[in-house]
Design a protein around this motif. Structure first.
Motif, PDB file in Angstrom:
ATOM      1  N   THR A 163       0.831  -1.201   0.000  1.00 42.90           N
ATOM      2  CA  THR A 163       0.000   0.000   0.000  1.00 42.90           C
ATOM      3  C   THR A 163       0.866   1.251   0.000  1.00 42.90           C
ATOM      4  OG1 THR A 163      -1.675  -1.197   1.274  1.00 42.90           O
ATOM      5  CG2 THR A 163      -1.846   1.208   1.204  1.00 42.90           C
ATOM      6  N   VAL A 164       0.539   2.163  -0.887  1.00 49.79           N
ATOM      7  CA  VAL A 164       1.227   3.456  -0.939  1.00 49.79           C
ATOM      8  C   VAL A 164       0.233   4.532  -0.544  1.00 49.79           C
ATOM      9  CG1 VAL A 164       2.401   5.141  -2.405  1.00 49.79           C
ATOM     10  CG2 VAL A 164       2.816   2.699  -2.745  1.00 49.79           C
ATOM     11  N   CYS A 165       0.599   5.337   0.437  1.00 49.37           N
ATOM     12  CA  CYS A 165      -0.253   6.443   0.868  1.00 49.37           C
ATOM     13  C   CYS A 165       0.262   7.732   0.248  1.00 49.37           C
ATOM     14  CB  CYS A 165      -0.253   6.549   2.392  1.00 49.37           C
ATOM     15  SG  CYS A 165      -1.189   7.972   3.000  1.00 49.37           S
ATOM     16  N   GLY A 166      -0.589   8.393  -0.515  1.00 50.16           N
ATOM     17  CA  GLY A 166      -0.204   9.634  -1.175  1.00 50.16           C
ATOM     18  C   GLY A 166      -0.075   9.451  -2.665  1.00 50.16           C
ATOM     19  N   SER A 167      -0.765  10.295  -3.425  1.00 55.26           N
ATOM     20  CA  SER A 167      -0.766  10.135  -4.885  1.00 55.26           C
ATOM     21  C   SER A 167      -0.045  11.267  -5.587  1.00 55.26           C
ATOM     22  CB  SER A 167      -2.213  10.057  -5.404  1.00 55.26           C
ATOM     23  OG  SER A 167      -2.870  11.301  -5.221  1.00 55.26           O
ATOM     24  N   GLY A 168       0.987  11.806  -4.930  1.00 60.03           N
ATOM     25  CA  GLY A 168       1.839  12.766  -5.615  1.00 60.03           C
ATOM     26  C   GLY A 168       2.815  12.033  -6.517  1.00 60.03           C
ATOM     27  N   THR A 170       5.903  11.028  -6.023  1.00 58.96           N
ATOM     28  CA  THR A 170       6.612   9.919  -5.381  1.00 58.96           C
ATOM     29  C   THR A 170       5.717   8.696  -5.227  1.00 58.96           C
ATOM     30  OG1 THR A 170       7.985  11.492  -4.164  1.00 58.96           O
ATOM     31  CG2 THR A 170       7.971   9.228  -3.372  1.00 58.96           C
ATOM     32  N   GLY A 171       4.488   8.913  -4.760  1.00 60.10           N
ATOM     33  CA  GLY A 171       3.572   7.797  -4.536  1.00 60.10           C
ATOM     34  C   GLY A 171       3.222   7.063  -5.815  1.00 60.10           C
ATOM     35  N   VAL A 172       2.894   7.811  -6.856  1.00 59.12           N
ATOM     36  CA  VAL A 172       2.507   7.189  -8.129  1.00 59.12           C
ATOM     37  C   VAL A 172       3.707   6.485  -8.764  1.00 59.12           C
ATOM     38  CG1 VAL A 172       1.739   7.675 -10.490  1.00 59.12           C
ATOM     39  CG2 VAL A 172       0.562   8.723  -8.544  1.00 59.12           C
ATOM     40  N   GLU A 173       4.870   7.094  -8.700  1.00 63.03           N
ATOM     41  CA  GLU A 173       6.049   6.449  -9.281  1.00 63.03           C
ATOM     42  C   GLU A 173       6.416   5.185  -8.510  1.00 63.03           C
ATOM     43  OE1 GLU A 173       8.265  10.157 -11.511  1.00 63.03           O
ATOM     44  OE2 GLU A 173       8.859   9.707  -9.455  1.00 63.03           O
ATOM     45  N   MET A 174       6.211   5.201  -7.201  1.00 67.63           N
ATOM     46  CA  MET A 174       6.509   4.007  -6.401  1.00 67.63           C
ATOM     47  C   MET A 174       5.551   2.874  -6.736  1.00 67.63           C
ATOM     48  SD  MET A 174       8.606   2.829  -4.124  1.00 67.63           S
ATOM     49  CE  MET A 174       8.569   1.065  -4.355  1.00 67.63           C
ATOM     50  N   ILE A 175       4.281   3.168  -6.828  1.00 66.44           N
ATOM     51  CA  ILE A 175       3.307   2.106  -7.111  1.00 66.44           C
ATOM     52  C   ILE A 175       3.519   1.570  -8.529  1.00 66.44           C
ATOM     53  CG2 ILE A 175       1.370   3.420  -8.104  1.00 66.44           C
ATOM     54  CD1 ILE A 175       1.012   0.850  -5.295  1.00 66.44           C
ATOM     55  N   GLY A 176       3.953   2.441  -9.452  1.00 68.62           N
ATOM     56  CA  GLY A 176       4.235   1.994 -10.814  1.00 68.62           C
ATOM     57  C   GLY A 176       5.417   1.039 -10.869  1.00 68.62           C
ATOM     58  N   ILE A 196      -0.197 -10.870  -5.642  1.00 66.08           N
ATOM     59  CA  ILE A 196       0.353  -9.607  -5.142  1.00 66.08           C
ATOM     60  C   ILE A 196      -0.615  -8.475  -5.479  1.00 66.08           C
ATOM     61  CG2 ILE A 196       2.266  -7.974  -5.289  1.00 66.08           C
ATOM     62  CD1 ILE A 196       4.076 -10.304  -6.020  1.00 66.08           C
ATOM     63  N   SER A 197      -1.099  -7.793  -4.441  1.00 65.49           N
ATOM     64  CA  SER A 197      -2.063  -6.702  -4.614  1.00 65.49           C
ATOM     65  C   SER A 197      -1.393  -5.360  -4.342  1.00 65.49           C
ATOM     66  CB  SER A 197      -3.245  -6.883  -3.659  1.00 65.49           C
ATOM     67  OG  SER A 197      -3.907  -8.104  -3.912  1.00 65.49           O
ATOM     68  N   LEU A 198      -1.767  -4.366  -5.128  1.00 64.61           N
ATOM     69  CA  LEU A 198      -1.197  -3.023  -4.995  1.00 64.61           C
ATOM     70  C   LEU A 198      -2.311  -2.011  -4.780  1.00 64.61           C
ATOM     71  CD1 LEU A 198       1.349  -3.169  -7.971  1.00 64.61           C
ATOM     72  CD2 LEU A 198       1.789  -3.695  -5.568  1.00 64.61           C
ATOM     73  N   TYR A 199      -2.151  -1.172  -3.739  1.00 65.07           N
ATOM     74  CA  TYR A 199      -3.135  -0.143  -3.419  1.00 65.07           C
ATOM     75  C   TYR A 199      -2.473   1.226  -3.393  1.00 65.07           C
ATOM     76  CZ  TYR A 199      -6.696  -3.560  -2.007  1.00 65.07           C
ATOM     77  OH  TYR A 199      -7.626  -4.576  -1.982  1.00 65.07           O
ATOM     78  N   TYR A 255       1.111  -5.549   5.339  1.00 65.43           N
ATOM     79  CA  TYR A 255       2.308  -5.464   6.184  1.00 65.43           C
ATOM     80  C   TYR A 255       3.294  -4.424   5.635  1.00 65.43           C
ATOM     81  CZ  TYR A 255       1.146  -9.600   8.960  1.00 65.43           C
ATOM     82  OH  TYR A 255       0.555 -10.486   9.842  1.00 65.43           O
ATOM     83  N   THR A 256       2.889  -3.751   4.565  1.00 65.11           N
ATOM     84  CA  THR A 256       3.774  -2.768   3.949  1.00 65.11           C
ATOM     85  C   THR A 256       2.994  -1.508   3.594  1.00 65.11           C
ATOM     86  OG1 THR A 256       5.082  -4.558   2.969  1.00 65.11           O
ATOM     87  CG2 THR A 256       5.455  -2.333   2.135  1.00 65.11           C
ATOM     88  N   LEU A 257       3.185  -0.456   4.389  1.00 59.35           N
ATOM     89  CA  LEU A 257       2.575   0.844   4.115  1.00 59.35           C
ATOM     90  C   LEU A 257       3.696   1.826   3.800  1.00 59.35           C
ATOM     91  CD1 LEU A 257       1.813   3.848   5.456  1.00 59.35           C
ATOM     92  CD2 LEU A 257       0.227   2.755   3.888  1.00 59.35           C
TER      93      LEU A 257
END
Length: 627
Positions: A163-168, A170-176, A196-199, A255-257
C-alpha cells in the motif's frame, strides 16, 4: 587566508548547484573559500529513489560521490552533522569542527510529514533518502519470500498486499515500479503474480493534483488497467503492523505501508531560531535571504517564498536549482558588486513515470504520454547532469537506465540489455582483427607481393625480402583512386593516370563519391604530397586496429575506428561488396568484446582506477577537506 568564507549546509539538488555556481565564479579568487557540509559523502538523486526501492537499479546508481562532483574545484568537502549555527559570531558548529562564515546557505531540504498519524513512524516506510529506499527494498523482498511459505490465507494475502499512501509524484512512481517488479518477485518466489495486490490510497477526491485533470486521468486510467487499486477520499487514520485503518472505518490488511503523503522542512532547522511558515519551511525574500538574518540564504525545499499570494515555490527539483542560483547570484553581487536578481521561477512542466515504460508529462503546454513521456524524463535527467557538469555520472545514468536493467524494465525493453556473455564474440573479434592485418599487410608489402607471399606457405619467405614497388610505404605514388590527385605532381611521379598509380580495387559499393564527401576529401587531401603522407598514416592505423582487436586491447576504440574507416572507405568509393561484412561486425564488437580473452580484462579496469583517481580524486566515506 580567505577574506570571504561561504559555507553551504546540505548537498542536495540546491546545495550542489549553489556550490557549482560559486566555485566556477571564484575559481581563481583566493580571497573566497567555499565549504560544503553534509552528513553524507554523496549526493542522492532523490527523484530516482523509487527505482532503488523497487529493484530496477542498484543502490549505487543514485549515489553521486561528492569528490567526483567537486574534485579539481575549490569546494572544500566536509562530512559531518551540523549541531549549531551562531549567527552573531557567524560560526557553524558540527560534531567534529567549527566553520566560520561570511555567507551561509542553508539547503538541508525536507523530510516526510506524517501529520501526526498514529503508527506511521512505528510501522510505515518512507521514501525520502537513500537509506529509506534500501530498507524498503529489503523489506519487500523478505516479506514476499516469507509470504510464499505461509499457509494461512489471510496472513499470506496481507503480506502480499503493498500500500502506498499519497498520490503525488513519489507515490505514483513508487506504485508503478511495484507493478513492474511484482512479476520478478512472483517468479523468484514461485507464487502467482496475481496474488500480489497493490493499493494507492489518497485522502483527496482526486490523484496527481499537481497535474491538470486530463493528464492525471490518463495516469489513473493506466494504473487501473494494470490492476492497481486506487482508493480516493480515503484518509488513513492509523497504521498498524498488519493493517491500515481508513477514516471510513475500512481496514486494509497489509504489512507494507509506504508513506509519501507529505513533506515538511528538515527538523534540523527547528533550533536555528528563524521565522518559519507552512510545514516548517524558512521564510525568505525574493533574493532567498532569510528573514531577520544578514548574509544567510535558504534554498530548495527548505525555502518559503510566495511567488504569488498564498503560492510558495514548489518543492520540485527545478525550484531547488533555481533558488540555489538566485542565492548564489545574490552572494556574488555582495562580494563582487552588481545588482541582485530577484527570484522568478521558470518551471517547464511536470512529468510522472508509472514504471519504466509509461508516463505522462506536460512540458510547457506540450502533453506527452507513454513512451515519449518517459523518453523526455530521461532527457531531463541527462540535462541535469549537464547542469552539475558531470559527464561521468551522465554516462553511468545511461548505463544503468538503458543497458543494465532486467525484465524489460526500460523504454527499450530488453533490446538494449547488455547482460550477455561476450565470450561468443571472441571468434568474430579475431576475424575482424585478421581482416585489418591483411588489409595493412597488403598495403605495407604491396598488393602483388602480398598476394604472392600468401598464396602458399612456401612463399611466405617473400615477406622477408623487402617491400614491393606498389607498397604504400615506399615511393611517392598516390595509391588512392581520387581523380583530383592523379593530375598533380608528386615527387618522382608526375601525371600518372588513375589506372597506373592507384591500386586495383574490387567493384565498389558506390560508383563514385557523394558530392559533399568529395568536397570534404579535397579539403583533407588537397594535393598529392598530403595524400602520400596520409597513405602511410592509414597503413599504421589499420595495423593498429588489427593488433588491438586480436589482442583485445582498447577494443571499443578499435572497433569504433574500424567501423569509421569502413564508412569512410565506402563513401570514398573504395570499399567493395566483398568486404562490407566487416562494418556490421565492427559495430557488433562495440559490446565490450575485449573483456573476455583479451587484454581489456586487465588494462581497462587498471586505467579506470588510476585515471579515475587522478581526475576525480579518491572517494572516501568521510571528507575532511578543512583539516
Amino acid at each position: 587566508m580567505a577574506e570571504k568564507n561561504i559555507v553551504i549546509i546540505g548537498a542536495g539538488y540546491a546545495g550542489v548547484h549553489a556550490a557549482k555556481k560559486l566555485a566556477k565564479k571564484y575559481k581563481k579568487d583566493d580571497s573566497v573559500s567555499i565549504t560544503l557540509i553534509d552528513r553524507h559523502s554523496y549526493h542522492t538523486m532523490m527523484t530516482e529513489l523509487h527505482e532503488v526501492a523497487a529493484h530496477r537499479v542498484e543502490p549505487d546508481a543514485i549515489q553521486f560521490d561528492l569528490r567526483r562532483l567537486f574534485n579539481r574545484t575549490k569546494v572544500n568537502l566536509v562530512t559531518d552533522n551540523v549541531t549549531h549555527v551562531d549567527y552573531d559570531k557567524k560560526v557553524v558548529t558540527t560534531e567534529h569542527g567549527t566553520y566560520p562564515f561570511t555567507y551561509l546557505i542553508l539547503g538541508m531540504g525536507g523530510e516526510p510529514n506524517d501529520f501526526g498519524t498514529p503508527g506511521v513512524k512505528e510501522h510505515g516506510f518512507t521514501l525520502w533518502s537513500w537509506e529509506d529506499a534500501v530498507i524498503l527494498r529489503e523489506h519487500i523482498e523478505k516479506t514476499v519470500q516469507k509470504a510464499a511459505t505461509i499457509r494461512d490465507e489471510k496472513v499470506r494475502r496481507a503480506m502480499l498486499t503493498f500500500t502506498v499512501c499519497g498520490s503525488g509524484f513519489t507515490g505514483v512512481e513508487m506504485i508503478g515500479e511495484l507493478y513492474e517488479w511484482k512479476v520478478r518477485l512472483a517468479k523468484d518466489n514461485k507464487i502467482d503474480e496475481d496474488e500480489i495486490s497493490l493499493y494507492l490510497v489518497e485522502a483527496a477526491p482526486t490523484i496527481l493534483n499537481m497535474l491538470d485533470r486530463k493528464d492525471a486521468d490518463k495516469a489513473e486510467k493506466y494504473m487501473v488497467k494494470k490492476g492497481i487499486q486506487i482508493l480516493k477520499s480515503s484518509p488513513i487514520v492509523e497504521v498498524k503492523e498488519d493493517r491500515v485503518l481508513l477514516k471510513s472505518g475500512q481496514e486494509l490488511p497489509t504489512y507494507t505501508l509506504i508513506w509519501t503523503a507529505g513533506v515538511k522542512a528538515n527538523s534540523d532547522t527547528k533550533d536555528y531560531g528563524m521565522e518559519t511558515a507552512r510545514a516548517g519551511r524558512l521564510k525568505v525574500n525574493e533574493y532567498m535571504e532569510a528573514e531577520g538574518r544578514e548574509n544567510v540564504y535558504v534554498v530548495g525545499d527548505l525555502a518559503y517564498f510566495e511567488e504569488e499570494p498564498g503560492k510558495p515555490t514548489p518543492q520540485i527539483v527545478e525550484a531547488a536549482e533555481q533558488t540555489a542560483m538566485t542565492a548564489a547570484k545574490s552572494i556574488i553581487a555582495e562580494i563582487s558588486g552588481g545588482e541582485k536578481v530577484p527570484y522568478k521561477g521558470k518551471y517547464h512542466g511536470f512529468m510522472v513515470s508509472i514504471g519504466a515504460r509509461y508516463g505522462v508529462a506536460n512540458l510547457s503546454g506540450i502533453r506527452l504520454s507513454g513512451w515519449l513521456a518517459i523518453f523526455m524524463k530521461h532527457m531531463v535527467n541527462l540535462y541535469y547532469f549537464f547542469g552539475i557538469r558531470s559527464g561521468y555520472y551522465m554516462f553511468q545514468y545511461v548505463m544503468h537506465e538503458f543497458f543494465h536493467t532486467k525484465d524489460k524494465r526500460n523504454i527499450f525493453r530488453n533490446f538494449t540489455n547488455r547482460y550477455g556473455n561476450v565470450l561468443w564474440s571472441f571468434p568474430l573479434r579475431l576475424f575482424v582483427g585478421g581482416f585489418w592485418l591483411i588489409e595493412a599487410g597488403s598495403k605495407i608489402w604491396g598488393a602483388s607481393t602480398w598476394k604472392e607471399a600468401t598464396s602458399s606457405w612456401s612463399n611466405v619467405k617473400l615477406l622477408f625480402k623487402g617491400l614491393g614497388e606498389d607498397s604504400w610505404l615506399v615511393g611517392s605514388t598516390v595509391r588512392m583512386p581520387f581523380e583530383w590527385l592523379q593530375t598533380t605532381t608528386s615527387g618522382a611521379t608526375s601525371g600518372a593516370s588513375a589506372s597506373e598509380s592507384a591500386v586495383e580495387w574490387a567493384t565498389p559499393i558506390l560508383s563514385k563519391m557523394p558530392g559533399w564527401f568529395e568536397w570534404f576529401m579535397q579539403i583533407v587531401l588537397p594535393n598529392a604530397d598530403m595524400a602520400v603522407f596520409m597513405q602511410k598514416v592509414v597503413v599504421f592505423i589499420e595495423l593498429g586496429i588489427g593488433l588491438a582487436l586480436i589482442g583485445g586491447l582498447f577494443t571499443w576504440i578499435a572497433s569504433a575506428a574500424s567501423a569509421g574507416f569502413l564508412v569512410m572507405f565506402t563513401l570514398s568509393a573504395m570499399l567493395g561488396w566483398d568486404k562490407v561484412w566487416a562494418l556490421p561486425a565492427s559495430i557488433a564488437l562495440l559490446n565490450g568484446s575485449g573483456r573476455t580473452l583479451g587484454l581489456d580484462y586487465w588494462v581497462v579496469p587498471f586505467l579506470q582506477n588510476k585515471l579515475g583517481k587522478a581526475w576525480y580524486g579518491k572517494e572516501e566515506s568521510i571528507y575532511k577537506d578543512d583539516k
